[in-house]
Design an enzyme around this catalytic site. Structure first.
Site, PDB file in Angstrom:
ATOM      1  N   GLU A  32     -44.227  41.426 -34.341  1.00  0.00           N
ATOM      2  CA  GLU A  32     -43.489  42.337 -33.457  1.00  0.00           C
ATOM      3  C   GLU A  32     -44.171  42.519 -32.113  1.00  0.00           C
ATOM      4  OE1 GLU A  32     -42.815  46.017 -35.541  1.00  0.00           O
ATOM      5  OE2 GLU A  32     -41.277  45.136 -36.819  1.00  0.00           O
ATOM      6  N   GLU A  61     -37.771  41.115 -41.318  1.00  0.00           N
ATOM      7  CA  GLU A  61     -38.263  42.397 -41.851  1.00  0.00           C
ATOM      8  C   GLU A  61     -37.211  43.473 -41.639  1.00  0.00           C
ATOM      9  OE1 GLU A  61     -42.400  43.706 -40.747  1.00  0.00           O
ATOM     10  OE2 GLU A  61     -41.369  45.601 -40.373  1.00  0.00           O
TER      11      GLU A  61
HETATM   12  C1  IDC Z   1     -45.925  50.266 -41.643  1.00  0.00           C
HETATM   13  C2  IDC Z   1     -46.306  50.583 -43.071  1.00  0.00           C
HETATM   14  C3  IDC Z   1     -47.164  51.824 -43.116  1.00  0.00           C
HETATM   15  C4  IDC Z   1     -48.354  51.684 -42.170  1.00  0.00           C
HETATM   16  C5  IDC Z   1     -47.858  51.317 -40.766  1.00  0.00           C
HETATM   17  C6  IDC Z   1     -48.996  51.052 -39.793  1.00  0.00           C
HETATM   18  O1  IDC Z   1     -45.141  50.728 -43.855  1.00  0.00           O
HETATM   19  O2  IDC Z   1     -47.637  52.058 -44.438  1.00  0.00           O
HETATM   20  O3  IDC Z   1     -49.071  52.882 -42.129  1.00  0.00           O
HETATM   21  O4  IDC Z   1     -47.065  50.146 -40.838  1.00  0.00           O
HETATM   22  O5  IDC Z   1     -49.703  49.885 -40.108  1.00  0.00           O
HETATM   23  C7  IDC Z   1     -42.833  47.643 -38.640  1.00  0.00           C
HETATM   24  C8  IDC Z   1     -44.004  46.810 -38.947  1.00  0.00           C
HETATM   25  C9  IDC Z   1     -44.644  47.208 -40.259  1.00  0.00           C
HETATM   26  C10 IDC Z   1     -44.558  48.714 -40.468  1.00  0.00           C
HETATM   27  C11 IDC Z   1     -43.077  49.060 -40.602  1.00  0.00           C
HETATM   28  C12 IDC Z   1     -42.799  50.515 -40.970  1.00  0.00           C
HETATM   29  O6  IDC Z   1     -43.768  45.418 -38.914  1.00  0.00           O
HETATM   30  O7  IDC Z   1     -45.990  46.778 -40.245  1.00  0.00           O
HETATM   31  O8  IDC Z   1     -45.234  49.046 -41.640  1.00  0.00           O
HETATM   32  N1  IDC Z   1     -42.432  48.709 -39.354  1.00  0.00           N
HETATM   33  O9  IDC Z   1     -43.296  51.383 -40.001  1.00  0.00           O
HETATM   34  N2  IDC Z   1     -42.023  47.512 -37.620  1.00  0.00           N
HETATM   35  C13 IDC Z   1     -41.125  48.509 -37.637  1.00  0.00           C
HETATM   36  C14 IDC Z   1     -41.369  49.306 -38.736  1.00  0.00           C
END
Ligand code: IDC
Length: 316
Positions: A156, A239
């Site tokens: 991302e 994702e």
């Molecule tokens: C989130 C995880 C969460 C963690 C956070 C930070 O679910 O447990 O604390 O990251 O590392 C994304 C990302 C993905 C995120 C997810 C949800 O690719 O890594 O995971 N998210 O926030 N993009 C949009 C949402």
């Protein structure tokens, strides 16, 4: 009596033959034709699967035991291995080996896998270009030409324009293509892989490339922009979550359902869109499919509410 036994035997054999024909055997090497992901024969292919949480924290949730259940029981087509570059940096050899092993397990199980360079924390993927070069040189050499592999070169990009993502892609893709001239490559788009319009205005000039789109059903409902974009460039939803963009704060199944209907062909060109759900972990947050503690006990039927819902989406 004898006839009945023969019939039962025949049915068992037929069952094991169908069972053995997993998604990779069925589709072979994937390719991009126009804006559609296709199988080796050139027919539309829709790949649905589960993304790991970061494999640094949740190796106990994405492993041979859980992947076996995903392949045989959930009937996923694919798994995605999310490796955060900041984690990789701590011990490149160790995490490279971890990914290699997971790729081998997916191959044994006959399912596709996405190697995800989970770049996000730095915004601009060029900030980590030296690590990315080493990582992708290794991955594309080691897994060159394997039917079941897909490369996702930056999860991302954010707070950075498409021109910077392009600069990154134009550095990494030639490294991959030197070793592996066919495997499908997913490229992240600006604004946390939500800005497909930017990529559509100025696409990359390679074959077998798709652009990533990510959404979280409780927060993101701009389906029109998505439907417009898929008529311009090939898109892979590498994702998505049932929850809000935080990965937590409850789930919106109605919104998830509308998105999945679009992916199943409810769009102007009846494109079949592939997707990967976030996330295969037991972290206490809404988007996790396992309840806390499931991983350590290897209890893969200990599903959360969203886990139950998501699992149903794979049934064929
Ligand atoms: C989130 C995880 C969460 C963690 C956070 C930070 O679910 O447990 O604390 O990251 O590392 C994304 C990302 C993905 C995120 C997810 C949800 O690719 O890594 O995971 N998210 O926030 N993009 C949009 C949402």
């Amino acid at each position: 009596m004898k006839q009945k036994i023969l019939l039962v035997l025949a049915m068992i054999m037929l069952h094991s033959v169908t069972f053995a024909k997993g998604p990779v055997k069925k589709n072979g090497k994937l390719q991009v034709i126009g804006r559609q992901l296709c199988n080796e024969k050139g027919e539309p292919a829709q790949i649905k699967g589960m993304s790991s949480h970061g494999i640094y924290w949740f190796a106990h949730c994405m492993n041979r035991s859980s992947m076996k259940v995903l392949a045989k029981d959930w009937k996923v087509d694919a798994v995605r291995f999310a490796l955060y570059p900041n984690n990789y940096k701590q011990n490149p050899n160790y995490y490279t080996k971890q990914v290699d092993e997971l790729v081998n397990i997916a191959e044994e199980l006959g399912i596709y896998c996405i190697i995800d360079w989970h770049a996000m924390d730095h915004g601009n993927p060029n900030d980590l270009i030296d690590d990315a070069k080493v990582f992708w040189e290794h991955m594309s050499k080691t897994h060159a030409g394997k039917d079941h592999v897909i490369y996702e070169i930056c999860n991302e990009p954010n707070k950075t324009p498409w021109s910077e993502v392009k600069r990154y892609a134009n550095t990494i893709i030639p490294i991959i293509r030197k070793n592996d001239n066919k495997t499908v490559i997913l490229v992240g788009t600006p604004d946390w892989s939500s800005n497909l319009a930017a990529a559509a205005k100025s696409p990359l000039k390679y074959d077998n490339i798709m652009y990533s789109f990510h959404f979280y059903a409780k927060s993101h409902k701009n389906r029109k922009a998505f439907v417009d974009a898929i008529q311009k460039i090939p898109v892979f939803v590498s994702e998505w979550g049932t929850s809000s963009y935080t990965g937590d704060d409850g789930n919106d199944y109605e919104s998830s359902r509308i998105w999945l209907d679009i992916f199943d062909g409810n769009n102007p060109e009846k494109l079949k869109i592939s997707w990967m759900n976030w996330n295969l972990s037991d972290k206490p947050e809404s988007s996790s499919v396992f309840k806390p503690g499931s991983g350590v006990q290897q209890k893969w039927d200990n599903l959360t509410e969203s886990g139950e819902w998501v699992k149903k989406q794979f049934k064929k």
